[in-house]
Design an enzyme around this catalytic site. Structure first.
Site, PDB file in Angstrom:
ATOM      1  N   THR A 126      -2.437  -3.127  -1.746  1.00 51.71           N
ATOM      2  CA  THR A 126      -3.674  -3.541  -1.083  1.00 51.71           C
ATOM      3  C   THR A 126      -3.876  -5.024  -1.365  1.00 51.71           C
ATOM      4  O   THR A 126      -3.459  -5.530  -2.415  1.00 51.71           O
ATOM      5  CB  THR A 126      -4.906  -2.739  -1.556  1.00 51.71           C
TER       6      THR A 126
ATOM      7  N   HIS B 273       5.449   3.827  -2.448  1.00 52.95           N
ATOM      8  CA  HIS B 273       5.092   2.418  -2.276  1.00 52.95           C
ATOM      9  C   HIS B 273       3.608   2.334  -1.968  1.00 52.95           C
ATOM     10  O   HIS B 273       3.058   3.149  -1.223  1.00 52.95           O
ATOM     11  CB  HIS B 273       5.902   1.803  -1.126  1.00 52.95           C
TER      12      HIS B 273
END
Length: 279
Positions: free
Chosen positions: A119, A116
């Site tokens: 940002t 995973h």
């Protein structure tokens, strides 16, 4: 959101999406060539948010990546009154703007870790970056874990020697299933509300975090691309995926943020594995 900040961050997330999708498709091609199969490709779906903005969901279901999704989005509007108090700087008028990328990979092989990454850049009356990456192996290997962490440590150390230990600790604390008293995977880094007062530096760091992920995860996948696995190992993977589902539905901030801002439900729940077992 300042127009120039919005544009350069959004453009970067789009560029990173393209780099990641290209690399994952390349891995599918490498595997398919040895098996005389047609390689899988990403399918992109655009969506619009009623309150403002939208995004593009890129989804691939292949022979290596059982399900991998890469989402980019830029949304704006107002938080609901009950949600404003939970977001810094949104207490007064609730206005916000957010742009980001999120990625979740679930592999067919139980020997290859799930991953995973996300940002983002968010503005209310305040502004900050957030994100990180974490690894969820079903059969952890110390050298693999060390390699994953080393990539992010290198990115962190370019900016502040305190970043990696701080963000690693935050990752360990965040990706923890409180009701089961166990971690989700072997960690990585997790940061939020990052605003050093220097936008360019914080943005550069966020870019380097993305490039660190691009450098290390494909290498991990390729290292186990052709390793055989058993039905028992697959069964264990499916059971452990249940922990992934539990975390994302109970604790994940991104899931909550997306649902509370009227985001695209399919894109928000893209992180869920394609097959899972609960015993």
């Amino acid at each position: 959101m300042k127009i120039e900040n919005k544009e350069i961050t959004s453009n970067w997330f789009t560029n990173l999406r393209d780099l990641l999708c290209k690399e994952f498709e390349k891995i599918e091609e490498e595997y398919a060539q040895t098996k005389c199969l047609k390689p899988a490709k990403f399918v992109r779906t655009s969506w619009q948010r009623n309150g403002g903005g939208g995004g593009i969901m890129s989804l691939m279901k292949g022979e290596v990546f059982e399900k991998v999704g890469v989402n980019i989005s830029t949304v704006f509007g107002e938080f609901s009154p009950e949600f404003r108090s939970e977001i810094p700087g949104a207490e007064l008028d609730g206005k916000f703007s957010a742009t980001g990328i999120s990625l979740v990979a679930h592999l067919k092989s139980p020997l290859i870790p799930a991953m995973h990454f996300n940002t983002r850049y968010i503005e209310t009356s305040k502004s900050w970056f957030g994100g990180g990456g974490d690894l969820t192996p079903f059969y952890p290997e110390e050298n693999e874990t060390e390699k994953f962490h080393a990539a992010f440590k290198e990115a962190c150390d370019k900016y502040d020697s305190g970043y990696y230990p701080k963000f690693k600790k935050q990752c360990d604390e965040y990706f923890y299933l409180k009701h089961r008293k166990e971690p989700r995977g072997v960690g990585g880094i997790f940061y939020d509300y990052l605003n050093s007062g220097n936008f360019e530096q914080d943005f550069s760091f966020t870019q380097d975090v993305g490039m660190a992920l691009l450098s290390v995860y494909p290498e991990i996948v390729r290292s186990k691309l052709f390793l055989p696995w058993t039905a028992e190992q697959k069964e264990y993977q499916l059971i452990r995926r249940g922990r992934y589902v539990e975390f994302n539905l109970l604790y994940d901030r991104g899931t909550k943020f997306g649902l509370m801002t009227d985001g695209n439900v399919e894109a928000i729940l893209m992180s869920l594995p394609p097959e899972v077992k609960f015993n």
